[in-house]
Design a protein around this motif. Structure first.
Motif, PDB file in Angstrom:
ATOM      1  N   LEU A 302      70.002  92.047 -24.028  1.00 49.38           N
ATOM      2  CA  LEU A 302      71.287  92.415 -24.791  1.00 49.38           C
ATOM      3  C   LEU A 302      71.668  91.521 -25.994  1.00 49.38           C
ATOM      4  O   LEU A 302      70.660  90.318 -26.116  1.00 49.38           O
ATOM      5  CB  LEU A 302      73.210  91.930 -24.320  1.00 49.38           C
ATOM      6  N   LYS A 303      72.282  92.320 -27.490  1.00 51.67           N
ATOM      7  CA  LYS A 303      72.125  91.030 -28.229  1.00 51.67           C
ATOM      8  C   LYS A 303      72.947  89.294 -28.211  1.00 51.67           C
ATOM      9  O   LYS A 303      72.468  88.832 -28.970  1.00 51.67           O
ATOM     10  CB  LYS A 303      72.720  91.770 -29.419  1.00 51.67           C
ATOM     11  N   THR A 304      73.985  89.650 -26.865  1.00 50.54           N
ATOM     12  CA  THR A 304      74.532  88.866 -26.596  1.00 50.54           C
ATOM     13  C   THR A 304      74.249  87.141 -25.898  1.00 50.54           C
ATOM     14  O   THR A 304      74.295  86.089 -26.182  1.00 50.54           O
ATOM     15  CB  THR A 304      75.667  88.278 -26.304  1.00 50.54           C
ATOM     16  N   LYS A 305      72.693  88.119 -25.271  1.00 50.07           N
ATOM     17  CA  LYS A 305      71.824  87.150 -25.110  1.00 50.07           C
ATOM     18  C   LYS A 305      70.549  86.709 -25.834  1.00 50.07           C
ATOM     19  O   LYS A 305      69.477  86.044 -25.357  1.00 50.07           O
ATOM     20  CB  LYS A 305      70.791  87.381 -23.344  1.00 50.07           C
ATOM     21  N   ASN A 306      70.603  86.614 -27.185  1.00 51.47           N
ATOM     22  CA  ASN A 306      68.636  86.846 -28.030  1.00 51.47           C
ATOM     23  C   ASN A 306      69.885  85.801 -29.241  1.00 51.47           C
ATOM     24  O   ASN A 306      68.982  85.818 -30.150  1.00 51.47           O
ATOM     25  CB  ASN A 306      68.543  87.718 -28.046  1.00 51.47           C
ATOM     26  N   MET A 307      70.600  85.064 -28.820  1.00 52.20           N
ATOM     27  CA  MET A 307      71.463  84.715 -30.332  1.00 52.20           C
ATOM     28  C   MET A 307      71.197  83.774 -31.072  1.00 52.20           C
ATOM     29  O   MET A 307      70.494  82.739 -31.830  1.00 52.20           O
ATOM     30  CB  MET A 307      73.282  83.752 -29.933  1.00 52.20           C
ATOM     31  N   ARG A 308      70.716  82.688 -29.556  1.00 58.86           N
ATOM     32  CA  ARG A 308      69.157  81.914 -30.210  1.00 58.86           C
ATOM     33  C   ARG A 308      68.170  82.081 -31.350  1.00 58.86           C
ATOM     34  O   ARG A 308      68.063  81.551 -32.628  1.00 58.86           O
ATOM     35  CB  ARG A 308      68.730  80.658 -29.178  1.00 58.86           C
ATOM     36  N   ALA A 309      67.491  82.361 -30.332  1.00 55.82           N
ATOM     37  CA  ALA A 309      66.889  83.277 -31.411  1.00 55.82           C
ATOM     38  C   ALA A 309      66.991  84.088 -32.991  1.00 55.82           C
ATOM     39  O   ALA A 309      66.136  83.160 -33.959  1.00 55.82           O
ATOM     40  CB  ALA A 309      66.093  84.180 -31.045  1.00 55.82           C
ATOM     41  N   HIS A 310      68.170  84.530 -32.860  1.00 55.76           N
ATOM     42  CA  HIS A 310      68.703  84.862 -34.029  1.00 55.76           C
ATOM     43  C   HIS A 310      69.176  84.154 -34.807  1.00 55.76           C
ATOM     44  O   HIS A 310      69.101  83.792 -36.598  1.00 55.76           O
ATOM     45  CB  HIS A 310      70.462  86.085 -34.089  1.00 55.76           C
ATOM     46  N   ASN A 311      69.846  83.579 -34.342  1.00 51.50           N
ATOM     47  CA  ASN A 311      70.382  81.754 -35.225  1.00 51.50           C
ATOM     48  C   ASN A 311      69.420  80.777 -36.201  1.00 51.50           C
ATOM     49  O   ASN A 311      69.033  80.412 -37.181  1.00 51.50           O
ATOM     50  CB  ASN A 311      71.308  80.949 -34.377  1.00 51.50           C
ATOM     51  N   ILE A 312      68.379  80.714 -35.085  1.00 49.91           N
ATOM     52  CA  ILE A 312      67.105  80.175 -35.964  1.00 49.91           C
ATOM     53  C   ILE A 312      66.648  80.767 -37.633  1.00 49.91           C
ATOM     54  O   ILE A 312      66.541  80.731 -37.964  1.00 49.91           O
ATOM     55  CB  ILE A 312      66.088  79.859 -34.990  1.00 49.91           C
ATOM     56  N   ALA A 313      66.516  82.817 -36.842  1.00 54.80           N
ATOM     57  CA  ALA A 313      65.823  83.135 -37.920  1.00 54.80           C
ATOM     58  C   ALA A 313      67.308  83.258 -39.329  1.00 54.80           C
ATOM     59  O   ALA A 313      66.737  83.325 -40.215  1.00 54.80           O
ATOM     60  CB  ALA A 313      65.792  84.555 -37.519  1.00 54.80           C
ATOM     61  N   LYS A 314      68.123  83.277 -39.122  1.00 61.53           N
ATOM     62  CA  LYS A 314      69.124  83.175 -40.599  1.00 61.53           C
ATOM     63  C   LYS A 314      68.972  81.847 -40.599  1.00 61.53           C
ATOM     64  O   LYS A 314      69.578  82.623 -41.915  1.00 61.53           O
ATOM     65  CB  LYS A 314      70.349  83.969 -39.059  1.00 61.53           C
ATOM     66  N   GLU A 315      69.444  80.713 -40.109  1.00 67.59           N
ATOM     67  CA  GLU A 315      68.882  79.858 -40.928  1.00 67.59           C
ATOM     68  C   GLU A 315      68.026  79.553 -42.095  1.00 67.59           C
ATOM     69  O   GLU A 315      67.531  78.715 -42.758  1.00 67.59           O
ATOM     70  CB  GLU A 315      69.116  78.492 -39.854  1.00 67.59           C
ATOM     71  N   ALA A 316      66.739  79.664 -41.514  1.00 68.27           N
ATOM     72  CA  ALA A 316      65.141  79.883 -42.003  1.00 68.27           C
ATOM     73  C   ALA A 316      65.390  80.549 -42.928  1.00 68.27           C
ATOM     74  O   ALA A 316      64.546  80.328 -44.312  1.00 68.27           O
ATOM     75  CB  ALA A 316      64.102  80.209 -41.215  1.00 68.27           C
ATOM     76  N   LEU A 317      65.382  81.666 -43.228  1.00 71.72           N
ATOM     77  CA  LEU A 317      65.801  82.736 -44.804  1.00 71.72           C
ATOM     78  C   LEU A 317      67.204  82.365 -45.438  1.00 71.72           C
ATOM     79  O   LEU A 317      66.874  81.935 -46.492  1.00 71.72           O
ATOM     80  CB  LEU A 317      66.807  84.033 -43.669  1.00 71.72           C
ATOM     81  N   GLN A 318      68.549  81.440 -44.844  1.00 69.62           N
ATOM     82  CA  GLN A 318      68.978  81.083 -45.613  1.00 69.62           C
ATOM     83  C   GLN A 318      68.499  79.800 -46.107  1.00 69.62           C
ATOM     84  O   GLN A 318      68.935  79.423 -47.888  1.00 69.62           O
ATOM     85  CB  GLN A 318      71.002  80.478 -45.209  1.00 69.62           C
ATOM     86  N   ARG A 319      67.592  78.887 -45.600  1.00 73.32           N
ATOM     87  CA  ARG A 319      67.219  78.130 -46.326  1.00 73.32           C
ATOM     88  C   ARG A 319      65.678  78.400 -47.072  1.00 73.32           C
ATOM     89  O   ARG A 319      65.594  77.164 -47.676  1.00 73.32           O
ATOM     90  CB  ARG A 319      66.943  76.323 -45.341  1.00 73.32           C
TER      91      ARG A 319
END
Length: 346
Positions: A302-319
């Protein structure tokens, strides 16, 4: 941030040079390392030592972070060869442990030395070897940052104590896992890599976020990768799955589970049929790499179980910056001590 750049740059340079000269021995080494079932803090340190990407004073001076590379115990240059083989304390430890397998091949190049020990040694000898390397590095940090001095006799006794404790914990865990799996009929736990993405529709950029978990669900590492000219979030998910497999290969895993929240991508990865969809080329690349593992599974979460990977990707894209991190708490400790590394020892 400068330490993160040091790890990335130095790891890439060492990996390129070593793969050209190491070959099959290093693949064997990585496979055996992950199968020794050592505590993850030790496994990761040995993995980093094998690439010469630990922050020795010699490496830090090479990266212009430190000015003095002298080892405070005997004032030779501090590098992996010196810390683990040449230093009188290290020599005394190897002799006291009576591991003739290790002392008889000290003439080998350091980066070739580890795979050869693993190739010739039994699992028990390799565990002793890994515990000793880890403890030598730990005592080095204690001396440099806390001015705590240890003798070779002290360290040899600590290795034996750690090994006895590890064997007891390992035996207890094997018994517990055997009983557990007999009850619920599940396979033994294996390494896991979660993947997810962040996608920017304005310029068709994406970032893959990966999180690596050990056999007892302990955190091992995380990685982010930037991609450009990505057609859609769907394609970005497939690229992230491919990056997860590549990371598993680089870390030398033999058995692995790839976890993602895109059911379509996971099903395509599970399939052995030729894929003709818009992401068909990526899926075929994924399928071609399955043979690198003894066992590989793809599992939807589930997406809710995958938030750590998503947040890592989101931070990399922002920076707009990729990263590779092992044991976050260790990196944070090292960054806190970076100022000491840059200074001359007292």
């Amino acid at each position: 941030m400068f330490l993160a750049k040091f790890y990335r740059s130095h790891y890439r340079n060492q990996r390129t040079r070593t793969f050209k000269s190491g070959g099959a021995n290093r693949q064997e080494f990585f496979g055996k390392l992950w199968n020794l079932q050592l505590p993850s803090k030790i496994t990761i340190i040995i993995w980093r030592i094998s690439w010469n990407c630990i922050p020795t004073l010699g490496n830090l001076r090479h990266r212009r972070i430190a000015t003095n590379a002298s080892w405070p115990r005997d004032y030779g240059e501090e590098n992996c060869h010196h810390i683990f083989r040449q230093c009188p304390i290290s020599t005394e430890v190897w002799q006291l442990l009576n591991l003739s397998l290790i002392t008889n091949i000290m003439h080998q190049n350091f980066l070739e030395w580890l795979p050869i020990v693993f190739k010739q040694g039994t699992n028990e000898q390799c565990r002793y070897f890994c515990y000793t390397l880890w403890l030598l590095w730990y005592s080095r940090n204690q001396l440099l940052h806390e001015r705590v001095h240890s003798t070779g006799k002290d360290l040899a006794q600590q290795v034996q104590n750690h090994m006895a404790e590890h064997e007891w914990i390992r035996a207890k865990k094997i018994l517990s896992n055997t009983v557990h799996n007999q009850i619920i009929g599940e396979d033994l736990p294996i390494m896991k890599i979660q993947f997810d993405v962040a996608f920017d529709r304005r310029d068709f950029r994406s970032a893959s976020g990966l999180v690596v978990w050990g056999t007892t669900n302990e955190y091992l590492a995380s990685k982010s990768i930037l991609h450009s000219n990505i057609a859609s979030p769907f394609a970005a998910k497939a690229y992230a799955g491919l990056e997860a497999i590549k990371l598993g290969i680089k870390m030398g895993f033999q058995e692995i589970q790839i976890l993602g929240d895109s059911l379509t991508v996971i099903k395509k990865c599970q399939s052995t049929a030729t894929d003709y969809s818009v992401i068909g080329a990526i899926i075929r690349d994924i399928q071609s790499k399955k043979s690198s593992f003894q066992k590989i599974e793809f599992k939807h979460i589930l997406k809710t179980k995958n938030m750590r990977a998503h947040n890592i990707a989101k931070e990399a894209l922002q920076r707009s910056e990729r990263a590779y991190i092992e044991h976050e708490e260790t990196i944070q400790h090292n960054m806190g001590a970076a100022a000491q590394w840059a200074r001359n020892p007292d």
